[in-house]
Every structure is written in C-alpha cells, then in structure tokens.
Write a protein that holds these residues in place. Structure first.
Motif: not given
Length: 380
Positions: A49-54, A368-371, A373-376
């Motif tokens: 599951r996605q815990a957070w996004s920055v 981390v994506t090129r656009d 977005r950092v996902l935990g």
C-alpha cells in the motif's frame, strides 16, 4: 543493443586543461526497438500500500537515492534538495542549491553532497550550505559521505577527498583510461577502511586517508576497434555481501571481487547497462533487452532468467525479502519471485519512468519517478 544510456562523454587532455565534448552512443533507437509483449495479468500475490507521497519536481538527471536508517536524500534536476523521513514522508529539511544537478544525493543522515552542472561540489547540513568547491571535471556519480569526508568520482577518472566540514581538498588521484566515460553513475563505495572506486573496467581499493592504491582488480578489459566498443566503465548498483562486491561492466561483463584481499572471484560475459542486487546465493540484474537474470554468486553461472518484461526499459533491480522489484519506463514496479523470477505483483505509479533504483529505508520501499513523485510503499 536494444537499450543504452543516451549520452557518453569523450575526454582528453590538452594545454594543461581537461576538455569534454558530447558523443551520442551508436545504439538502437526507440523506433527500432521491438514492441514488448502484452503484460500478463497481475497475480497480486504480494500486497503493498502507498503510505505517503511527496512531490519534488522533475528529475532529469541520474539521481541515486541512498537510505541511512529511516532517512533518504532526494533532489530535483533544478537543484531542490530534500532529506525525508521514510516513515512518514515528512521533509526533515529542504534547500535550493541555486543551479541544476549532475549527480547526487550522497549523505550520511546529516551531511548531504551533490555535484552541479557547473561542476561544483555542494555540501549541505541541516538545511544550510556548508561549502562548495569547483571540480576539475564533471561528475555523474553521487558523492560518498563517510568518515567525516566527502569523496568524488570524476568523469576524468579522478577520485578526490574533501574535509566534510571545511571543504578543504585532502587529496586527488587521477589516472588515464579509455577515451569515453558513461554519463551515468559509477561505483564509489566503502568496505571497512577501504574506499572502492570503479575506474574503467577495474575495481580499485584505495586508502581513504591519502588515496594510495591498495589493490586493483579487472572485471573486464577493453576490446574492439573503436572507442564505443572499448567502453567498459563499471556502473552503479553493487551487490554486496560482507566484503564481496559484485559489479557490472557496461555492455561487457559482471564479476565478484573480495575487497579484503583484492581478489577476483569470477567474471562472466554479460550484456547490460544497469546495476546489480543480490543475496548470499544469487546476484540479480537486467540485460539490455530487458531479460531479468539471476547468477549464482559462487561461480557466476546462470540460475534462471525471465523474459516476460523484455523491451520495457527496466532499471536496476532491488532485492526485497522474497521478491525482486524492478521499475520500467512507464512508471510500473514489477515484483518477481527471487527463486525463479515468476511475476508476483505489479504496481502503477504516475506513468513516468522510474528514475532511480528503489531503496528500502527501514520498513518502507522508496520509489522516485521522473515527474518528481516520491512514493513510500509498505506491505499490507
């Protein structure tokens, strides 16, 4: 070749200065690449599951994400640098360095270092700039911050050390090599009290106090009739177990080295451009065509290969418990069984390429994506 880094650098010396000119790598274009096969259904054998996004801004440089405990360092191409708490996604500190970046982010949990497109080494601590120093050549490898020092691997195949607090250069070692170097991160790490760097097709163990060489081990040797064919730089993404490092030489080979003795354990031909991951029994990597391969750590023989993801432009893999996770250029994370490569699960992100090898920070998988977005992600 069906995949390759976009740009190489040709380096030469003249009139006492280093000059650089760009050279495009002669390789297959995207239009000439075979279409990938349709993806099989997601078996959903693993739950995350996605815990957070920055959001951090576009990442159009070879970002390396390093985890120190629950802390990760990230940056945008424009030079916005952040240290994040991977448990919550909270920004511990953030600062703009004022120019775009070529390499980073190296950090030890407190001090962070990166290299700008202006060839400046910039060192930060707790959201403020400690110092910056101009380098004699570009660098595409995240600096190593360790033991109160900052180490830099240059595109002229130099290795330098700086005092972490004052920025004073402590030593610099330079050697000649093949004419081309890759515009992607190379090998720069520490094993015990030895600094280990990738120089051309060799792993070199150095004394971090003065830069003197303790040992050199060739993973492969240059071959071919032109500079492109002879390119054998080692690429970032080392599969380490204790003092044994397994590394890849771009489009030529992979091999394992005992860094205590400075001894080559084995080397095998392999056609890939990205880094490795591994455990005590297997070493994992991706070949140019997107075939995922596991080699036996003991002797380098293939244990299994998986071709369901061919031509999807995969990045470097990460071993994550019972699974191997690898990102592609459409923002997907593919989870494979470590014992045979069978698909376990798939996660979609924002549709832009996964730009850095995913890392584990504590119990959180950070992507981390090129656009920007950092996902935990965490297990359900």
């Amino acid at each position: 070749m069906t995949q390759c880094p976009a740009v190489l650098r040709r380096a030469w010396r003249g009139a006492g200065a280093l000059a650089l000119s760009a050279l495009l790598l002669a390789c297959s274009s995207t239009s000439g690449r075979p279409d990938p096969a349709p993806l099989p259904p997601d078996p959903k054998l693993l739950g995350l599951r996605q815990a957070w996004s920055v959001e951090i801004g576009k990442v159009a440089f070879p970002l390396v994400v390093q985890a120190v405990g629950n802390t990760v360092g990230v940056a945008s191409a424009a030079g916005q640098v952040s240290l994040l708490d991977a448990r919550t996604g909270e920004t511990l500190w953030q600062i703009a360095v004022g120019t775009s970046l070529n390499a980073g982010v190296g950090h030890d949990g407190r001090v962070a270092a990166m290299v700008t497109t202006e060839n400046e080494l910039v060192v930060l601590q707790e959201g403020r700039e400690l110092w910056r120093q101009r380098l004699g050549a570009p660098s595409y490898t995240a600096p190593l911050v360790a033991g109160g020092r900052v180490f830099v691997l240059g595109a002229d195949r130099s290795v330098s050390a700086y005092d972490g607090q004052s920025g004073r250069r402590l030593w610099n070692q330079t050697r000649s090599g093949e004419a081309l170097v890759l515009r992607q991160p190379g090998v720069l790490t520490a094993v015990g009290d030895t600094l280990v760097a990738g120089l051309s097709g060799r792993l070199v163990g150095m004394n971090p106090l003065n830069g003197s060489s303790r040992w050199e081990v060739p993973i492969t040797t240059p071959r071919g009739t032109n500079d492109v064919e002879r390119l054998v730089d080692l690429v970032a993404g080392v599969a380490r177990q204790g003092s044994v490092l397994c590394t890849r030489a771009f489009q030529a080979a992979l091999g394992c080295v005992d860094a205590t003795r400075g001894a080559l354990l084995w080397s095998k031909p392999a056609a890939g451009a990205s880094g490795l991951s591994g455990d005590a029994t297997l070493v994992y990597g991706v070949e140019f065509d997107g075939t995922v391969v596991a080699w036996r750590r003991s002797d380098g023989e293939r244990a299994w290969s998986m071709n369901q993801l061919r031509y999807r432009r995969l990045g470097s893999p990460l071993l994550l418990g019972p699974a191997l996770v690898v990102g592609d250029d459409e923002g997907r994370l593919h989870f494979l069984a470590r014992q045979d490569g069978a698909l376990q699960a798939r996660i979609e992100t924002d549709g832009s390429p996964i730009v850095a090898t995913p890392v584990m920070a504590g119990s959180t998988l950070v992507v981390v994506t090129r656009d920007g977005r950092v996902l935990g992600l965490r297990p359900e």
